[in-house]
Motif scaffolding. Structure first.
Motif, PDB file in Angstrom:
ATOM      1  N   SER A   1       0.834  -1.207   0.000  1.00 32.91           N
ATOM      2  CA  SER A   1       0.000   0.000   0.000  1.00 32.91           C
ATOM      3  C   SER A   1       0.868   1.255   0.000  1.00 32.91           C
ATOM      4  O   SER A   1       0.561   2.239  -0.689  1.00 32.91           O
ATOM      5  CB  SER A   1      -0.915  -0.008   1.227  1.00 32.91           C
ATOM      6  N   TYR A   2       1.967   1.215   0.750  1.00 32.28           N
ATOM      7  CA  TYR A   2       2.893   2.356   0.821  1.00 32.28           C
ATOM      8  C   TYR A   2       3.529   2.611  -0.539  1.00 32.28           C
ATOM      9  O   TYR A   2       3.627   3.755  -0.990  1.00 32.28           O
ATOM     10  CB  TYR A   2       3.962   2.043   1.865  1.00 32.28           C
ATOM     11  N   ILE A   3       3.954   1.540  -1.224  1.00 31.38           N
ATOM     12  CA  ILE A   3       4.570   1.690  -2.544  1.00 31.38           C
ATOM     13  C   ILE A   3       3.572   2.253  -3.543  1.00 31.38           C
ATOM     14  O   ILE A   3       3.878   3.176  -4.310  1.00 31.38           O
ATOM     15  CB  ILE A   3       5.130   0.337  -3.026  1.00 31.38           C
ATOM     16  N   GLN A   4       2.351   1.694  -3.548  1.00 29.74           N
ATOM     17  CA  GLN A   4       1.326   2.176  -4.467  1.00 29.74           C
ATOM     18  C   GLN A   4       1.019   3.650  -4.213  1.00 29.74           C
ATOM     19  O   GLN A   4       0.813   4.432  -5.151  1.00 29.74           O
ATOM     20  CB  GLN A   4       0.049   1.342  -4.305  1.00 29.74           C
ATOM     21  N   HIS A   5       1.006   4.040  -2.940  1.00 36.22           N
ATOM     22  CA  HIS A   5       0.717   5.430  -2.591  1.00 36.22           C
ATOM     23  C   HIS A   5       1.787   6.368  -3.139  1.00 36.22           C
ATOM     24  O   HIS A   5       1.485   7.451  -3.653  1.00 36.22           O
ATOM     25  CB  HIS A   5       0.637   5.550  -1.065  1.00 36.22           C
ATOM     26  N   HIS A   6       3.044   5.965  -3.067  1.00 37.21           N
ATOM     27  CA  HIS A   6       4.130   6.837  -3.497  1.00 37.21           C
ATOM     28  C   HIS A   6       4.398   6.773  -5.001  1.00 37.21           C
ATOM     29  O   HIS A   6       5.134   7.605  -5.521  1.00 37.21           O
ATOM     30  CB  HIS A   6       5.399   6.513  -2.720  1.00 37.21           C
ATOM     31  N   LEU A   7       3.816   5.802  -5.685  1.00 37.47           N
ATOM     32  CA  LEU A   7       3.929   5.784  -7.141  1.00 37.47           C
ATOM     33  C   LEU A   7       2.957   6.769  -7.781  1.00 37.47           C
ATOM     34  O   LEU A   7       3.144   7.180  -8.925  1.00 37.47           O
ATOM     35  CB  LEU A   7       3.659   4.374  -7.682  1.00 37.47           C
TER      36      LEU A   7
END
Length: 375
Positions: free
Chosen positions: A48-54
């Motif tokens: 979720s963190y990676i998707q948010h920062h992409l």
């Protein structure tokens, strides 16, 4: 070069001032729904963190101190068109909320941010109501002209290009046969685009007409890709809207630059039975209008997004592998693998700029080519 150095220093100072201002402002304000402020431990939270920062965002968020709730970030201007006209304010008014809990009163209009989209609450509403799928039922999206992180990245890239090529042009005007400063880096790349991309694909007679576009596309993509490898978290060329816009520019250029021979071969292809020519015309038009630009935009978007995802996943190994290998081993493994993939990403940054420019010049060359036989 003196002007360029002064401008870069000014940007750095503004960057730090914005950052310090926001840290102080956010430290005194209660936080709601801050995705970045939560502890990230499980694979689901990491994903979720990676998707948010992409994704694109309305501010730069670098780090959150979970013990104090202090956010290290700086805001960007929010510019939206609402039912009451144009409204502007800084994104810090949302206090890093992305779940619709923080309501901003902008001149009588109540605005909130949900999944990186800004919504206007219906008249008389004081909080957002959600349905079972977490869609807002009493708010609607506004027209967003905000300076988001991606827009800011494009403006910075444009400024870098303006300063760099401006310095190179001034050197040529002064009669310098050997470029100085940043020109020594730019000139070989300009010659490379001219001699290895434009001339072979467009032809000696017509390549100069399209050099400005090809150079702009090449350096724009390359610099944005390099910025994406910095801790600032840019993912501009990983936004499909950006790659689609550049692909549309390419389509417009080669469609309007097409010669009579090009359109004759496309719409009424010679050398084939007449009954097949309308079918082939449709196929050719679909290829030039849809398939070719789609291949341009999706290749750049997919490769850059995948690269960022891999880098952040390797960084996350220090968390996911900690239980199996211990903190020291998992951190060392993550560091080595991340450094290795970052070196590869430097090559990919250049390669994707080269491929987009090469294909653009190839499509333009196909449109402006003069055919000897068009009977």
């Amino acid at each position: 070069m003196v002007i360029a150095k002064k401008s870069i220093k000014l940007l750095a100072v503004l960057f730090m001032v914005f950052g310090m201002f926001t840290v102080q402002a956010e430290n005194d304000t209660p936080q709601h729904g801050d995705v970045s402020g939560n502890q990230v431990d499980t694979p689901e939270e990491i994903n979720s963190y990676i998707q948010h920062h992409l994704k694109d965002s309305h501010d730069f968020h670098f780090y959150t101190d979970n013990s104090t709730g202090k956010h290290y970030s700086f805001p960007l201007p929010v510019i939206v068109w609402t039912s009451e006209g144009l409204k502007t304010f800084m994104s810090s008014a949302f206090h890093h909320d992305d779940a619709g809990h923080e309501i901003v009163d902008a001149g009588g209009v109540k605005l909130t941010k949900i999944h990186s989209k800004i919504y206007e609450l219906n008249p008389g509403e004081t909080e957002v109501a959600f349905d079972e799928e977490h869609h807002a039922t009493n708010a609607s999206k506004v027209i967003d002209f905000s300076i988001t992180k991606s827009v800011f990245g494009m403006l910075v890239t444009g400024l870098i290009m303006l300063l760099g090529f401006g310095a190179l042009a001034r050197g040529y005007k002064k009669g310098n046969t050997i470029p100085k400063g940043v020109g020594r880096v730019l000139e070989p790349l300009v010659l490379y685009v001219r001699d290895e991309i434009a001339r072979p694909n467009i032809g000696e007679k017509k390549y100069k007409k399209f050099m400005s576009f090809l150079l702009t596309v090449f350096f724009f993509i390359w610099i944005l890709n390099l910025l994406g490898l910095t801790p600032l978290g840019f993912n501009v060329t990983g936004q499909i809207a950006v790659t689609a816009a550049m692909a549309i520019f390419t389509v417009v250029i080669y469609m309007f630059s097409g010669t009579k021979d090009f359109w004759a071969h496309t719409l009424w292809m010679p050398g084939v039975p007449v009954i097949l020519r309308p079918i082939l015309a449709v196929i050719e038009l679909v290829g030039f209008v849809i398939i070719k630009p789609f291949s341009l935009l999706i290749r750049l978007f997919a490769n850059i997004t995948a690269g960022h995802f891999v880098v952040m996943s390797l960084v996350a190994l220090m968390i996911t592998m900690k239980a199996s290998f211990g903190p020291a081993a998992s951190t060392g493994m993550s560091l080595i693998l991340t450094l290795f993939i970052m070196v590869i990403e430097l090559l990919v940054a250049f390669l994707q700029a080269f491929i987009f420019t090469m294909l653009s010049s190839l499509f333009i060359g196909m449109a402006v080519e003069e055919h000897d036989d068009h009977h």
